[in-house]
Motif scaffolding. Sequence first.
Motif, PDB file in Angstrom:
ATOM      1  N   ALA A  59      68.658  83.886  38.858  1.00 61.43           N
ATOM      2  CA  ALA A  59      69.895  83.399  38.255  1.00 61.43           C
ATOM      3  C   ALA A  59      69.592  82.588  37.000  1.00 61.43           C
ATOM      4  CB  ALA A  59      70.678  82.554  39.256  1.00 61.43           C
ATOM      5  N   ALA A  60      70.477  82.716  36.014  1.00 61.17           N
ATOM      6  CA  ALA A  60      70.302  81.977  34.762  1.00 61.17           C
ATOM      7  C   ALA A  60      70.627  80.507  34.941  1.00 61.17           C
ATOM      8  CB  ALA A  60      71.187  82.584  33.671  1.00 61.17           C
ATOM      9  N   ASP A 258      75.401  86.234  35.559  1.00 59.92           N
ATOM     10  CA  ASP A 258      74.893  84.867  35.468  1.00 59.92           C
ATOM     11  C   ASP A 258      75.748  83.860  36.230  1.00 59.92           C
ATOM     12  OD1 ASP A 258      72.831  85.753  33.828  1.00 59.92           O
ATOM     13  OD2 ASP A 258      74.007  85.441  31.995  1.00 59.92           O
TER      14      ASP A 258
END
Length: 430
Positions: A59-60, A258
């Motif tokens: 995940a960003a 994201d």
Amino acid sequence: MTTLAPATASDGTIQLATVKVRHWKLAISLGIASLLLFLLFLLVPRGGVSNFRLGDASAAIGLPTVSVPAGPTMWGVLVVLVLLTLWAVWDAWSYRRTGIWLPIVYGVLAMFAFLTWAAASAAASVPVTGLLFGAVSLSVPLVFGALGGVIGERVGVVNVAIEGQFLLGAFSAALLASLTGNPFVGLVGAMIGGVLVAFVLAAFSIKYLVDQVIVGVVLNVLVTGLTGFLYGALLVPNEAVLNRPVRFTRWEIPLLGDIPIIGPVLFNQTFIVYLMYITVGIVAWGLYRTRWGLRLRAVGEHPQAADTVGIKVNTSRFWNVSLAGAIAGIGGAYFTLVSVGQFTKEMTAGLGFIALAAVIFGRWDPIRATLAALLFGFATNLQNLLTVLKTPIPSEFMLMLPYLVTIIAVAGFAGQIRGPAAAGKPYIKG
């Protein structure tokens, strides 16, 4: 719920009287669930801290691991669950239908309390994103099978052959994707395999008036034996050439992928999962908003009336059952083109029957059937998580968990519900 019943007035005329009916099913089900959780927390107490890992490595946006005190959290949530149960009891006593939000909120809170108990003092934490991702992945074939079952039964044919459509679809996908090196060709082959099984089901049940359930069961046995034979005679000796399909890879959707937690779960998936989203939307919209859906439902509810207005009942049933087979075949392709990567004997492991249970639990509605399939997929993935957390639950029970949830859902929550009136009944014109 209120219904209208005929009543005779003093002057001899017939009038409609209002009859109120209390619906206790949901309240009783929630009460039993609350009691089971109470007994679990009381008889097998667990203390310490439970950790929930919200973040994901891909995940960003990083999220922290949340730690909660196990005992106070479990009992606090249980109090809320009891209050929700009392709400459902009050609605039933007041002749009111409980909103769909209540069982959903109850289910989420009950699962949170149970996971808090399971993860108490455990070395491993609960991977929330991984748990949801696995649930969606395991639900994909069930969703396609449930959609095929909804279409079949809505048009009047009980599609018991979902298991066979899964198997032949998985076999065809593995064979064609291996030969061509193209997973999209394998996907088309899986749809054709599902249509072939559905074609036989339609031919015997619609044209030759054979009992639909018997035909479906026989087809499942036939396809299981056929694919097992072809696997041993064709795929095993030529495994490198015929049973090494090119698999679909994940495609992350920019920005959406994201989003914390749900981004990796919903928007970092393979083509078949995105196709599932589209298929659910199209079937749900088409069934209630198009002429095709209106005719399909008319044929499944009152074929004589549909025939009177010019709808060709048996033709409509034949083509819609074939469409249902094609959709179920996509679910079979998921096994070989995404999850496993090759075909093995009886690899569907009875999931076709769980998909059929999702149809009943979902009340023959595409959206509800999809949610039911997601529930069963979540139960299957929960079994794996409980093993990792080393809970005191016996391993035999954890193997039973997905099927136990299926039985409870269909028997306890679905209960006495009415399906399409003409489902399973052949239509003879005139």
